[in-house]
Write a protein that holds these residues in place. Structure first.
Motif, PDB file in Angstrom:
ATOM      1  N   GLN A  48       0.812  -1.213   0.000  1.00 17.46           N
ATOM      2  CA  GLN A  48       0.000   0.000   0.000  1.00 17.46           C
ATOM      3  C   GLN A  48       0.850   1.270   0.000  1.00 17.46           C
ATOM      4  O   GLN A  48       1.864   1.354   0.700  1.00 17.46           O
ATOM      5  CB  GLN A  48      -0.938   0.017   1.202  1.00 17.46           C
ATOM      6  CG  GLN A  48      -1.830  -1.211   1.298  1.00 17.46           C
ATOM      7  CD  GLN A  48      -2.485  -1.560  -0.031  1.00 17.46           C
ATOM      8  OE1 GLN A  48      -3.158  -0.727  -0.638  1.00 17.46           O
ATOM      9  NE2 GLN A  48      -2.288  -2.782  -0.471  1.00 17.46           N
ATOM     10  N   ASP A  49       0.412   2.254  -0.780  1.00 14.27           N
ATOM     11  CA  ASP A  49       1.059   3.562  -0.784  1.00 14.27           C
ATOM     12  C   ASP A  49       0.089   4.668  -0.348  1.00 14.27           C
ATOM     13  O   ASP A  49       0.412   5.851  -0.436  1.00 14.27           O
ATOM     14  CB  ASP A  49       1.643   3.886  -2.159  1.00 14.27           C
ATOM     15  CG  ASP A  49       0.597   3.850  -3.272  1.00 14.27           C
ATOM     16  OD1 ASP A  49      -0.610   3.765  -2.965  1.00 14.27           O
ATOM     17  OD2 ASP A  49       0.988   3.909  -4.453  1.00 14.27           O
ATOM     18  N   THR A  50      -1.079   4.272   0.116  1.00 16.59           N
ATOM     19  CA  THR A  50      -2.048   5.251   0.595  1.00 16.59           C
ATOM     20  C   THR A  50      -2.918   4.609   1.668  1.00 16.59           C
ATOM     21  O   THR A  50      -3.089   3.388   1.689  1.00 16.59           O
ATOM     22  CB  THR A  50      -2.924   5.774  -0.565  1.00 16.59           C
ATOM     23  OG1 THR A  50      -3.684   6.901  -0.135  1.00 16.59           O
ATOM     24  CG2 THR A  50      -3.869   4.701  -1.068  1.00 16.59           C
ATOM     25  N   ALA A  51      -3.427   5.433   2.569  1.00 15.06           N
ATOM     26  CA  ALA A  51      -4.287   4.938   3.643  1.00 15.06           C
ATOM     27  C   ALA A  51      -5.135   6.087   4.157  1.00 15.06           C
ATOM     28  O   ALA A  51      -4.848   7.266   3.889  1.00 15.06           O
ATOM     29  CB  ALA A  51      -3.441   4.363   4.781  1.00 15.06           C
ATOM     30  N   PHE A  52      -6.185   5.748   4.887  1.00 10.19           N
ATOM     31  CA  PHE A  52      -7.034   6.754   5.500  1.00 10.19           C
ATOM     32  C   PHE A  52      -7.101   6.479   6.995  1.00 10.19           C
ATOM     33  O   PHE A  52      -7.465   5.380   7.421  1.00 10.19           O
ATOM     34  CB  PHE A  52      -8.429   6.743   4.875  1.00 10.19           C
ATOM     35  CG  PHE A  52      -8.412   7.105   3.416  1.00 10.19           C
ATOM     36  CD1 PHE A  52      -8.432   8.433   3.008  1.00 10.19           C
ATOM     37  CD2 PHE A  52      -8.330   6.111   2.441  1.00 10.19           C
ATOM     38  CE1 PHE A  52      -8.380   8.763   1.662  1.00 10.19           C
ATOM     39  CE2 PHE A  52      -8.284   6.437   1.100  1.00 10.19           C
ATOM     40  CZ  PHE A  52      -8.310   7.771   0.708  1.00 10.19           C
ATOM     41  N   PHE A  73       4.891   2.259   3.054  1.00  4.74           N
ATOM     42  CA  PHE A  73       5.259   3.314   4.015  1.00  4.74           C
ATOM     43  C   PHE A  73       4.751   3.007   5.422  1.00  4.74           C
ATOM     44  O   PHE A  73       5.296   3.499   6.409  1.00  4.74           O
ATOM     45  CB  PHE A  73       4.749   4.681   3.543  1.00  4.74           C
ATOM     46  CG  PHE A  73       3.279   4.919   3.755  1.00  4.74           C
ATOM     47  CD1 PHE A  73       2.832   5.642   4.853  1.00  4.74           C
ATOM     48  CD2 PHE A  73       2.342   4.415   2.865  1.00  4.74           C
ATOM     49  CE1 PHE A  73       1.476   5.854   5.059  1.00  4.74           C
ATOM     50  CE2 PHE A  73       0.989   4.635   3.057  1.00  4.74           C
ATOM     51  CZ  PHE A  73       0.553   5.357   4.164  1.00  4.74           C
ATOM     52  N   ILE A  74       3.687   2.204   5.529  1.00  7.01           N
ATOM     53  CA  ILE A  74       3.248   1.732   6.843  1.00  7.01           C
ATOM     54  C   ILE A  74       4.085   0.503   7.204  1.00  7.01           C
ATOM     55  O   ILE A  74       4.135  -0.456   6.440  1.00  7.01           O
ATOM     56  CB  ILE A  74       1.755   1.374   6.847  1.00  7.01           C
ATOM     57  CG1 ILE A  74       0.905   2.602   6.509  1.00  7.01           C
ATOM     58  CG2 ILE A  74       1.337   0.815   8.204  1.00  7.01           C
ATOM     59  CD1 ILE A  74      -0.585   2.314   6.416  1.00  7.01           C
ATOM     60  N   ASP A 139      11.450   5.866   4.638  1.00  9.65           N
ATOM     61  CA  ASP A 139      12.081   5.219   3.481  1.00  9.65           C
ATOM     62  C   ASP A 139      13.120   6.151   2.889  1.00  9.65           C
ATOM     63  O   ASP A 139      12.783   7.236   2.384  1.00  9.65           O
ATOM     64  CB  ASP A 139      11.025   4.869   2.435  1.00  9.65           C
ATOM     65  CG  ASP A 139      10.080   3.790   2.915  1.00  9.65           C
ATOM     66  OD1 ASP A 139      10.381   2.615   2.695  1.00  9.65           O
ATOM     67  OD2 ASP A 139       9.037   4.130   3.517  1.00  9.65           O
ATOM     68  N   LYS A 140      14.373   5.740   2.941  1.00 13.60           N
ATOM     69  CA  LYS A 140      15.461   6.565   2.404  1.00 13.60           C
ATOM     70  C   LYS A 140      15.224   6.864   0.928  1.00 13.60           C
ATOM     71  O   LYS A 140      14.845   5.991   0.157  1.00 13.60           O
ATOM     72  CB  LYS A 140      16.799   5.841   2.575  1.00 13.60           C
ATOM     73  CG  LYS A 140      17.202   5.599   4.017  1.00 13.60           C
ATOM     74  CD  LYS A 140      17.465   6.908   4.749  1.00 13.60           C
ATOM     75  CE  LYS A 140      18.051   6.648   6.136  1.00 13.60           C
ATOM     76  NZ  LYS A 140      17.132   5.930   7.023  1.00 13.60           N
ATOM     77  N   GLY A 141      15.447   8.096   0.552  1.00 14.67           N
ATOM     78  CA  GLY A 141      15.281   8.489  -0.837  1.00 14.67           C
ATOM     79  C   GLY A 141      13.923   9.079  -1.144  1.00 14.67           C
ATOM     80  O   GLY A 141      13.736   9.676  -2.211  1.00 14.67           O
TER      81      GLY A 141
END
Length: 213
Positions: A48-52, A73-74, A139-141
């Motif tokens: 996942q790259d999005t969440a609510f 990212f989570i 996350d580096k970068g």
């Protein structure tokens, strides 16, 4: 009592009974809902790259905030805890204020490409001034500046039905799919050029043979 009351409150059970769906959930309520990170959940979160993230004020006024970042990212901190970095740019601080007064929270994860969604009930807290934790979550970068961390403790989660989820793909997913098509087209073009060249050489040879007769 298991954690089913966290998902289905007495009011929800009453609504189910009034509308004829209560019996369908009897076994689920008896079993309870998962409250730890399984391999299935970890794999889903990593994509996942999005969440609510939903929170509420002390008096119950709801608020939903979009959270996003690079894929995955989570992060899974342990079998009951998720975490993510809070990036610079937010200046309203509604979520942070809500969590200061009311730690109850809800995460809604939606994957349109696979037509899946997962709901997580729990409690969340803001962690300030913990560079080691932020480093673990960032996350580096990635082009953002993390300012703090948010940790989410799972109390229950459920895989919701896929009805009415419209299939959508991210730009990266479209590019990945197109790359495979592009590679195939280039392969066919190269093969076509090879066949044309072979036919041209053959035709030239045939013409030379005819002229020699």
């Amino acid at each position: 009592m298991n954690n089913s009351s966290r998902v289905f409150t007495p009011a929800a059970r009453q609504a189910q009974a009034e509308r004829g769906s209560a019996k369908a959930y009897d076994q689920r309520i008896a079993d309870g809902f998962p409250d730890v990170v399984t391999a299935e959940l970890a794999k889903f979160i990593a994509e996942q790259d999005t969440a609510f993230l939903a929170t509420a004020t002390a008096d119950g006024a709801p608020y939903v905030q979009h959270r996003g970042g690079p894929k995955g990212f989570i992060k899974v901190i342990d079998d009951r805890t998720l975490g993510f970095a809070d990036f610079r740019g937010n200046r309203q601080y509604i979520t942070l204020a809500n969590l200061a007064d009311n730690d109850r929270a809800f995460l809604f994860l939606l994957d349109p490409a696979r037509r899946q969604r997962i709901k997580l009930w729990g409690r969340a807290r803001v962690v300030e001034n913990d560079p080691a934790l932020i480093e673990r979550l960032f996350d580096k970068g990635y082009k953002a500046r993390p300012e703090r961390a948010i940790l989410f403790t799972i109390e229950a989660w459920d895989v919701n039905c896929s009805s009415h989820i419209v299939t959508r793909f991210t730009e990266a997913e479209v590019e990945q799919a197109f790359a495979a098509v592009k590679a195939k087209v280039e392969e066919l073009q190269a093969e076509n050029a090879r066949l044309r060249s072979a036919l041209s050489v053959r035709a030239g040879g045939d013409m030379k043979t005819d002229s020699d007769r």
